[in-house]
Design a protein around this motif. Sequence first.
Motif, PDB file in Angstrom:
ATOM      1  N   LEU A 111      43.250  29.762  30.293  1.00 34.01           N
ATOM      2  CA  LEU A 111      42.703  30.939  29.638  1.00 34.01           C
ATOM      3  C   LEU A 111      42.270  30.660  28.200  1.00 34.01           C
ATOM      4  O   LEU A 111      41.762  31.553  27.529  1.00 34.01           O
ATOM      5  CB  LEU A 111      43.732  32.079  29.650  1.00 34.01           C
ATOM      6  CG  LEU A 111      44.195  32.548  31.027  1.00 34.01           C
ATOM      7  CD1 LEU A 111      45.224  33.644  30.888  1.00 34.01           C
ATOM      8  CD2 LEU A 111      43.027  33.015  31.876  1.00 34.01           C
ATOM      9  N   GLN A 142      45.315  33.871  20.316  1.00 40.18           N
ATOM     10  CA  GLN A 142      44.053  33.187  20.548  1.00 40.18           C
ATOM     11  C   GLN A 142      43.578  32.615  19.219  1.00 40.18           C
ATOM     12  O   GLN A 142      43.965  33.091  18.152  1.00 40.18           O
ATOM     13  CB  GLN A 142      42.982  34.166  21.061  1.00 40.18           C
ATOM     14  CG  GLN A 142      43.214  34.691  22.452  1.00 40.18           C
ATOM     15  CD  GLN A 142      42.091  35.647  22.849  1.00 40.18           C
ATOM     16  OE1 GLN A 142      42.140  36.804  22.511  1.00 40.18           O
ATOM     17  NE2 GLN A 142      41.092  35.125  23.550  1.00 40.18           N
ATOM     18  N   SER A 193      40.750  40.858  30.334  1.00 38.85           N
ATOM     19  CA  SER A 193      41.112  41.716  29.208  1.00 38.85           C
ATOM     20  C   SER A 193      41.061  40.989  27.870  1.00 38.85           C
ATOM     21  O   SER A 193      41.106  41.622  26.813  1.00 38.85           O
ATOM     22  CB  SER A 193      42.520  42.280  29.411  1.00 38.85           C
ATOM     23  OG  SER A 193      42.573  43.063  30.573  1.00 38.85           O
ATOM     24  N   LEU A 194      40.980  39.662  27.890  1.00 35.76           N
ATOM     25  CA  LEU A 194      40.957  38.884  26.659  1.00 35.76           C
ATOM     26  C   LEU A 194      39.648  39.100  25.908  1.00 35.76           C
ATOM     27  O   LEU A 194      38.583  39.279  26.510  1.00 35.76           O
ATOM     28  CB  LEU A 194      41.107  37.389  26.960  1.00 35.76           C
ATOM     29  CG  LEU A 194      42.442  36.928  27.499  1.00 35.76           C
ATOM     30  CD1 LEU A 194      42.365  35.462  27.907  1.00 35.76           C
ATOM     31  CD2 LEU A 194      43.538  37.140  26.473  1.00 35.76           C
ATOM     32  N   ASP A 195      39.734  39.048  24.580  1.00 33.21           N
ATOM     33  CA  ASP A 195      38.550  39.107  23.741  1.00 33.21           C
ATOM     34  C   ASP A 195      37.852  37.749  23.857  1.00 33.21           C
ATOM     35  O   ASP A 195      38.437  36.718  23.522  1.00 33.21           O
ATOM     36  CB  ASP A 195      38.951  39.377  22.295  1.00 33.21           C
ATOM     37  CG  ASP A 195      37.775  39.517  21.355  1.00 33.21           C
ATOM     38  OD1 ASP A 195      36.618  39.310  21.790  1.00 33.21           O
ATOM     39  OD2 ASP A 195      38.005  39.834  20.175  1.00 33.21           O
ATOM     40  N   LEU A 237      44.581  39.746  33.220  1.00 27.39           N
ATOM     41  CA  LEU A 237      44.750  39.328  31.833  1.00 27.39           C
ATOM     42  C   LEU A 237      43.486  38.620  31.350  1.00 27.39           C
ATOM     43  O   LEU A 237      42.998  38.871  30.245  1.00 27.39           O
ATOM     44  CB  LEU A 237      45.963  38.406  31.688  1.00 27.39           C
ATOM     45  CG  LEU A 237      46.147  37.718  30.337  1.00 27.39           C
ATOM     46  CD1 LEU A 237      46.332  38.731  29.224  1.00 27.39           C
ATOM     47  CD2 LEU A 237      47.327  36.753  30.388  1.00 27.39           C
ATOM     48  N   LEU A 272      44.243  29.980  25.599  1.00 27.44           N
ATOM     49  CA  LEU A 272      45.163  30.607  24.659  1.00 27.44           C
ATOM     50  C   LEU A 272      45.877  29.552  23.830  1.00 27.44           C
ATOM     51  O   LEU A 272      46.114  28.439  24.289  1.00 27.44           O
ATOM     52  CB  LEU A 272      46.210  31.436  25.416  1.00 27.44           C
ATOM     53  CG  LEU A 272      45.701  32.562  26.303  1.00 27.44           C
ATOM     54  CD1 LEU A 272      46.867  33.202  27.049  1.00 27.44           C
ATOM     55  CD2 LEU A 272      44.942  33.594  25.500  1.00 27.44           C
ATOM     56  N   LEU A 328      48.468  42.850  24.649  1.00 31.24           N
ATOM     57  CA  LEU A 328      47.544  43.488  25.586  1.00 31.24           C
ATOM     58  C   LEU A 328      48.338  44.099  26.719  1.00 31.24           C
ATOM     59  O   LEU A 328      49.431  43.625  27.059  1.00 31.24           O
ATOM     60  CB  LEU A 328      46.559  42.459  26.151  1.00 31.24           C
ATOM     61  CG  LEU A 328      45.655  41.735  25.170  1.00 31.24           C
ATOM     62  CD1 LEU A 328      44.835  40.678  25.903  1.00 31.24           C
ATOM     63  CD2 LEU A 328      44.748  42.711  24.463  1.00 31.24           C
TER      64      LEU A 328
END
Length: 141
Positions: A4, A38, A103-105, A100, A6, A51
């Motif tokens: 992801l 992030q 939903s991440l920016d 998830l 991250l 989140l």
Amino acid sequence: MGRLGLLSLDGLTADCRIGHGLSGLVTVECEWVADLSQACVVTLAPICQSLSGEFQVSYQALEGEGVVENEVLVDPEADDPPEPLPREGIDLGELVVQELAVSLDPYPRSEGAELPGRYRQSEGEGETNPFAALKVLKSKQ
């Protein structure tokens, strides 16, 4: 975390409920909360955030060989049709990770972070568009 992009995933909890309905219908309702960080796209500084979300997915057990119809009718106002129930079972963890991920920016930015001047557009550059080069070619004819 690498999947992801991250910096850290400090916590991820999910409360999932599975229900069985008529004609082999299986529903999964889930609420999740994540604490993560992030990298800022400008400064690469960590941005910590929390989140949360919820989702519902329906599965339909296929009878026989699992023949799927070729024609699909799409109604944007209707609920999503049930997905075929996987033979290996439902991976709840994968469902939560997918929710998830969306939903991440995609471009997290620290408050007050700005691009250095050499990377910003100058006043005249803002007026260009993808068709400006074509306009120049047309005028040469």
